[in-house]
Design a protein around this motif. Structure first.
Motif, mmCIF file in Angstrom:
data_model
loop_
_atom_site.group_PDB
_atom_site.id
_atom_site.type_symbol
_atom_site.label_atom_id
_atom_site.label_comp_id
_atom_site.label_asym_id
_atom_site.label_seq_id
_atom_site.Cartn_x
_atom_site.Cartn_y
_atom_site.Cartn_z
ATOM 1 N N GLY A 163 17.036 76.741 91.018
ATOM 2 C CA GLY A 163 18.099 76.295 91.912
ATOM 3 C C GLY A 163 17.925 74.797 92.008
ATOM 4 N N VAL A 164 18.042 74.246 93.210
ATOM 5 C CA VAL A 164 17.781 72.810 93.380
ATOM 6 C C VAL A 164 16.547 72.618 94.258
ATOM 7 C CG1 VAL A 164 20.101 71.973 92.852
ATOM 8 C CG2 VAL A 164 19.547 72.691 95.188
ATOM 9 N N HIS A 165 16.102 71.360 94.340
ATOM 10 C CA HIS A 165 14.791 71.063 94.908
ATOM 11 C C HIS A 165 14.598 71.609 96.324
ATOM 12 C CE1 HIS A 165 11.171 68.589 95.637
ATOM 13 N NE2 HIS A 165 11.024 68.776 94.347
ATOM 14 N N GLY A 200 18.243 67.651 92.212
ATOM 15 C CA GLY A 200 18.400 67.340 93.643
ATOM 16 C C GLY A 200 19.666 67.947 94.213
ATOM 17 N N CYS A 201 20.244 67.291 95.218
ATOM 18 C CA CYS A 201 21.464 67.805 95.843
ATOM 19 C C CYS A 201 22.146 66.610 96.521
ATOM 20 C CB CYS A 201 21.095 68.874 96.871
ATOM 21 S SG CYS A 201 22.439 69.342 97.982
ATOM 22 N N SER A 202 23.392 66.347 96.159
ATOM 23 C CA SER A 202 24.080 65.167 96.707
ATOM 24 C C SER A 202 24.267 65.296 98.222
ATOM 25 C CB SER A 202 25.438 64.959 96.028
ATOM 26 O OG SER A 202 26.256 66.091 96.187
ATOM 27 N N LEU A 203 24.398 66.531 98.696
ATOM 28 C CA LEU A 203 24.569 66.735 100.140
ATOM 29 C C LEU A 203 23.268 66.391 100.884
ATOM 30 C CD1 LEU A 203 26.097 67.733 102.589
ATOM 31 C CD2 LEU A 203 25.706 70.081 101.846
ATOM 32 N N ALA A 204 22.140 66.905 100.374
ATOM 33 C CA ALA A 204 20.851 66.569 100.997
ATOM 34 C C ALA A 204 20.621 65.056 100.941
ATOM 35 C CB ALA A 204 19.721 67.322 100.286
ATOM 36 N N VAL A 210 20.653 74.142 105.482
ATOM 37 C CA VAL A 210 19.436 74.238 104.674
ATOM 38 C C VAL A 210 19.404 73.198 103.544
ATOM 39 C CG1 VAL A 210 20.354 76.008 103.111
ATOM 40 C CG2 VAL A 210 17.899 75.990 103.638
ATOM 41 N N ASN A 211 20.589 72.680 103.166
ATOM 42 C CA ASN A 211 20.657 71.656 102.108
ATOM 43 C C ASN A 211 20.189 70.316 102.671
ATOM 44 O OD1 ASN A 211 22.470 73.843 101.529
ATOM 45 N ND2 ASN A 211 23.405 72.629 99.923
ATOM 46 N N THR A 212 18.894 70.215 102.945
ATOM 47 C CA THR A 212 18.310 69.008 103.541
ATOM 48 C C THR A 212 16.893 68.811 103.010
ATOM 49 O OG1 THR A 212 17.747 70.476 105.381
ATOM 50 C CG2 THR A 212 19.492 68.894 105.792
ATOM 51 N N CYS A 219 29.133 67.285 99.926
ATOM 52 C CA CYS A 219 28.694 67.635 98.565
ATOM 53 C C CYS A 219 29.711 67.111 97.564
ATOM 54 C CB CYS A 219 28.577 69.153 98.470
ATOM 55 S SG CYS A 219 28.793 69.785 96.794
ATOM 56 N N HIS A 220 29.228 66.492 96.504
ATOM 57 C CA HIS A 220 30.139 65.859 95.533
ATOM 58 C C HIS A 220 30.979 66.879 94.761
ATOM 59 C CE1 HIS A 220 27.011 67.142 92.804
ATOM 60 N NE2 HIS A 220 27.622 66.632 91.765
ATOM 61 N N VAL A 221 30.547 68.128 94.694
ATOM 62 C CA VAL A 221 31.325 69.149 93.966
ATOM 63 C C VAL A 221 32.421 69.705 94.889
ATOM 64 C CG1 VAL A 221 31.221 71.392 92.789
ATOM 65 C CG2 VAL A 221 29.281 69.811 92.632
ATOM 66 N N HIS A 222 32.037 70.094 96.095
ATOM 67 C CA HIS A 222 32.986 70.774 96.994
ATOM 68 C C HIS A 222 34.024 69.829 97.594
ATOM 69 C CE1 HIS A 222 29.918 73.874 96.545
ATOM 70 N NE2 HIS A 222 30.925 74.706 96.764
ATOM 71 N N SER A 273 26.029 69.118 88.731
ATOM 72 C CA SER A 273 25.198 68.543 87.671
ATOM 73 C C SER A 273 23.710 68.802 87.929
ATOM 74 C CB SER A 273 25.462 67.044 87.562
ATOM 75 O OG SER A 273 25.480 66.465 88.860
ATOM 76 N N TYR A 274 23.333 68.943 89.198
ATOM 77 C CA TYR A 274 21.914 69.202 89.528
ATOM 78 C C TYR A 274 21.537 70.642 89.183
ATOM 79 C CZ TYR A 274 22.640 64.961 92.242
ATOM 80 O OH TYR A 274 22.955 63.689 92.621
ATOM 81 N N MET A 275 22.372 71.574 89.613
ATOM 82 C CA MET A 275 22.089 72.986 89.328
ATOM 83 C C MET A 275 22.002 73.230 87.825
ATOM 84 S SD MET A 275 21.874 75.286 91.796
ATOM 85 C CE MET A 275 21.991 75.351 93.580
HETATM 86 FE FE1 SF4 Z 1 24.044 70.389 96.566
HETATM 87 FE FE2 SF4 Z 1 26.658 70.480 96.151
HETATM 88 FE FE3 SF4 Z 1 25.017 71.095 94.166
HETATM 89 FE FE4 SF4 Z 1 25.292 72.757 96.292
HETATM 90 S S1 SF4 Z 1 26.838 72.227 94.757
HETATM 91 S S2 SF4 Z 1 23.374 72.133 95.317
HETATM 92 S S3 SF4 Z 1 25.573 71.272 97.940
HETATM 93 S S4 SF4 Z 1 25.193 69.088 95.160
#
Ligand code: SF4
Ligand code: 13P
Length: 317
Positions: A67-69, A92-96, A120-122, A179-182, A275-277
């Motif tokens: 998943g992500v970090h 990583g995660c753009s939201l975190a 939890v995305n933190t 989040c950059h995707v949503h 892109s992170y996932m």
């Molecule tokens: Fe983070 Fe958005 Fe990727 Fe979910 S989809 S892991 S919130 S960057």
């Protein structure tokens, strides 16, 4: 996929399964992972299910979190005695990232009479400043469990925060993250698809902007959207969340059609991939089991404070 690639994939899967047995490892994967990773995992789920599952793993020596970090960190906080590995440490995660712990600390300190609820995305640093965590799967239930007059700070996702405010009637103070995707789903393009497929149900993750949420037949976590698709009589769905979920939707509902909602023109990849996932691959999963690295390490000075809001969330879920 050509014959050679299929053979490579089958051989990698065989090697991963052998290593998994030999090392007493359990593989957990999020629904946004590439299909072959979801297929080889011992357990797939949304971020709530992955945390709940990690908390029950008594016998595993190694947990591999695909998943992500922050998902790897959550598993490590819940299983401090186990080795927790991730296929790619840079996932990583753009939201975190939209909520640096030092800035969030100032926000929390400026509102000392508020309960701090975080998604939890933190990062671990933000979790350590939090009273109770939520995921998109339990946010409503947890907020509803707090006294009606409780003042609440919610971070980091402004879209999820706005959605919870509108469904619960609260006025939580929101951190301005996303989040950059949503953020990138296009209202116009979804409305256009709906014209072409009038019977299609629109499935939307609550990290999407309000105008997209307003088009939804169902708003929910990845697991909730999947359950809705399984149980619905509809045969066509427009899916406004990361594209990885379509793999499990198509597997679970072979006779139904899932159409990925398009992003707006400002989207860099023109698609709805995270892109992170998508940094994780079967090859990296194999290497991480072989090398037992990259491993998640958490600063013991903040681990206890970061674990408490996760445990509180699991109690209230
Ligand atoms: Fe983070 Fe958005 Fe990727 Fe979910 S989809 S892991 S919130 S960057
Ligand atoms: P879920 O909690 O629905 O699995 O979502 C996680 C996530 O990262 C959404 O972008």
């Amino acid at each position: 996929m050509d014959v050679e690639n299929r053979r490579d994939e089958a051989s990698l899967k065989e090697k991963i399964n052998e290593l998994k047995k030999e090392k007493g490892a359990v593989i957990l994967a999020h629904y946004y992972q590439q299909g072959p990773i979801q297929d080889i995992a011992d357990h797939i789920g949304d971020s709530l299910a992955l945390a709940q599952y990690a908390a029950t793993l008594k016998d595993a020596k190694i947990i591999v979190l695909c998943g992500v970090h922050f998902m790897g960190e959550t598993a490590k906080l819940l299983c401090p005695g186990k080795k927790v590995l991730v296929p790619d440490a840079s996932a990583g995660c753009s939201l975190a990232d939209s909520c640096p712990a030092d800035e969030f600390k100032k926000f929390v300190e400026a509102h000392p009479d508020h309960t701090v609820v975080s998604y939890v995305n933190t990062s671990v640093g933000v979790k350590a400043l939090t009273d109770v965590l939520v995921t998109s799967g339990n946010a409503r239930k947890i907020i509803d469990s707090l006294p009606a007059d409780e003042k609440i700070i919610f971070g980091p996702d402004r879209n999820l925060g706005n959605y919870i405010n509108s469904t619960t009637g609260r006025s939580m103070l929101l951190w301005d993250g996303a989040c950059h995707v949503h953020e990138k789903f296009s209202v116009e393009k979804i409305a256009g698809l709906k014209k072409q497929h009038p019977a299609a149900k629109v499935l939307v993750h609550p990290e999407c902007k309000k105008p997209v949420v307003l088009l939804a037949d169902k708003v929910g976590s990845t697991a909730a959207l999947l359950a809705y698709a399984r149980e619905s009589d509809a045969t066509e769905f427009i899916v406004a969340t990361e594209s990885g979920i379509l793999h499990q939707m198509q597997k679970d509902c072979p006779g139904k059609t899932f159409i990925p909602a398009p992003p707006d023109d400002a989207s860099t990849c023109g698609c709805n991939d995270c892109s992170y996932m998508k940094l994780n691959t079967l090859e990296k999963l194999y290497r991480c089991l072989l090398d037992e690295a990259p491993e998640i390490h958490i600063d013991p000075a903040i681990a206890e404070a970061a674990r408490k809001p996760i445990e509180r969330m699991l109690e209230l879920s």
